[in-house]
Design an enzyme around this catalytic site. Sequence first.
Site, PDB file in Angstrom:
ATOM      1  N   VAL A 115      49.204  64.689  21.027  1.00 32.37           N
ATOM      2  CA  VAL A 115      48.182  64.091  21.882  1.00 32.37           C
ATOM      3  C   VAL A 115      46.779  64.353  21.307  1.00 32.37           C
ATOM      4  CG1 VAL A 115      47.988  66.045  23.502  1.00 32.37           C
ATOM      5  CG2 VAL A 115      47.560  63.734  24.299  1.00 32.37           C
ATOM      6  N   ASP A 116      46.602  65.450  20.617  1.00 34.86           N
ATOM      7  CA  ASP A 116      45.322  65.786  19.973  1.00 34.86           C
ATOM      8  C   ASP A 116      44.956  64.708  18.950  1.00 34.86           C
ATOM      9  OD1 ASP A 116      43.100  67.281  19.320  1.00 34.86           O
ATOM     10  OD2 ASP A 116      44.188  68.917  18.351  1.00 34.86           O
TER      11      ASP A 116
HETATM   12  N1  AR6 Z   1      49.448  60.642  25.705  1.00 32.36           N
HETATM   13  C1  AR6 Z   1      50.034  61.567  26.484  1.00 32.36           C
HETATM   14  N2  AR6 Z   1      50.860  62.531  26.006  1.00 32.36           N
HETATM   15  C2  AR6 Z   1      51.087  62.561  24.678  1.00 32.36           C
HETATM   16  C3  AR6 Z   1      50.502  61.628  23.768  1.00 32.36           C
HETATM   17  C4  AR6 Z   1      49.645  60.636  24.340  1.00 32.36           C
HETATM   18  N3  AR6 Z   1      49.040  59.710  23.583  1.00 32.36           N
HETATM   19  N4  AR6 Z   1      50.940  61.922  22.514  1.00 32.36           N
HETATM   20  C5  AR6 Z   1      51.781  62.982  22.617  1.00 32.36           C
HETATM   21  N5  AR6 Z   1      51.874  63.365  23.929  1.00 32.36           N
HETATM   22  P1  AR6 Z   1      51.533  68.237  21.706  1.00 32.36           P
HETATM   23  P2  AR6 Z   1      51.066  71.083  22.306  1.00 32.36           P
HETATM   24  C6  AR6 Z   1      52.672  64.455  24.542  1.00 32.36           C
HETATM   25  O1  AR6 Z   1      52.416  68.600  20.578  1.00 32.36           O
HETATM   26  O2  AR6 Z   1      52.517  71.337  22.480  1.00 32.36           O
HETATM   27  C7  AR6 Z   1      48.570  69.511  18.063  1.00 32.36           C
HETATM   28  O3  AR6 Z   1      48.772  69.358  16.705  1.00 32.36           O
HETATM   29  C8  AR6 Z   1      53.799  65.037  23.753  1.00 32.36           C
HETATM   30  O4  AR6 Z   1      54.924  64.155  23.749  1.00 32.36           O
HETATM   31  O5  AR6 Z   1      50.544  67.134  21.516  1.00 32.36           O
HETATM   32  O6  AR6 Z   1      50.107  71.671  23.317  1.00 32.36           O
HETATM   33  C9  AR6 Z   1      47.346  70.338  18.397  1.00 32.36           C
HETATM   34  O7  AR6 Z   1      46.331  70.202  17.419  1.00 32.36           O
HETATM   35  C10 AR6 Z   1      54.067  66.305  24.583  1.00 32.36           C
HETATM   36  O8  AR6 Z   1      54.835  65.974  25.746  1.00 32.36           O
HETATM   37  O9  AR6 Z   1      50.677  69.527  22.242  1.00 32.36           O
HETATM   38  C11 AR6 Z   1      47.872  71.728  18.443  1.00 32.36           C
HETATM   39  O10 AR6 Z   1      47.904  72.320  17.149  1.00 32.36           O
HETATM   40  C12 AR6 Z   1      52.658  66.713  25.042  1.00 32.36           C
HETATM   41  O11 AR6 Z   1      51.836  65.557  24.818  1.00 32.36           O
HETATM   42  C13 AR6 Z   1      49.284  71.564  18.960  1.00 32.36           C
HETATM   43  O12 AR6 Z   1      49.676  70.247  18.625  1.00 32.36           O
HETATM   44  C14 AR6 Z   1      52.071  67.894  24.293  1.00 32.36           C
HETATM   45  O13 AR6 Z   1      52.493  67.881  22.941  1.00 32.36           O
HETATM   46  C15 AR6 Z   1      49.344  71.688  20.466  1.00 32.36           C
HETATM   47  O14 AR6 Z   1      50.686  71.625  20.880  1.00 32.36           O
END
Ligand code: AR6
Length: 179
Positions: free
Chosen positions: A39-40
């Site tokens: 999501v980042d």
């Molecule tokens: N909209 C909503 N949710 C989303 C989207 C979107 N566009 N894209 C992905 N998700 P993660 P974390 C979901 O890995 O576990 C990054 O590299 C995804 O499917 O994004 O907190 C950062 O820079 C999952 O359910 O975040 C950090 O290094 C949720 O968002 C690290 O990942 C969170 O997944 C943070 O890891």
Amino acid sequence: MIVQFGSARIELVLGDITTQRVDAIVNAANAMLAGGGGVDGAIHDASGPEVMNELKRRYPDGCPTGSAVGTSAGNLRAKYIFHAVGPIWRGGGNQEKDLLESAYQTCLSLGEKLQCRSLAFPSISTGVYGYPVDLAAETALRTVATRLEATSQLELVKFVLFDQGTFGGYARVLETMLV
Ligand code: AR6
């Protein structure tokens, strides 16, 4: 799925957080605020480079795990992005729950301070950071609901969940909170 808590509501949505019409969108960032995947990556791609420039300028030391910082939202429809740093899951005995709760609380405080009426959260920590969805959903939903029932000018908190499994996990927890 929409549930009322106090004078506000929690809504679960299956979809992409970058397209939500809310005052503030929450990002699941890392402690360096360096950008990344998930999501980042999606939020930085959609908002444009000025958000990363603002992060570097205002928060050169990053953000501790369990906290969050705010920026403008670049090209997004929102006014603000709150970059929250959730914990990496290490089995559950390393204060993961407290740190996750604190990340949500900090975002709610920022929202109140900036007089937001609506916020959208992703499922913080349950992607790359490996936090089990059912446990994360419990902490996320209970923290937000308790805050909305107590004191808040927030009217709407959306959880924007990217896949059916995550949506189902949050929906099951929210259902248990109805009784
Ligand atoms: N909209 C909503 N949710 C989303 C989207 C979107 N566009 N894209 C992905 N998700 P993660 P974390 C979901 O890995 O576990 C990054 O590299 C995804 O499917 O994004 O907190 C950062 O820079 C999952 O359910 O975040 C950090 O290094 C949720 O968002 C690290 O990942 C969170 O997944 C943070 O890891």
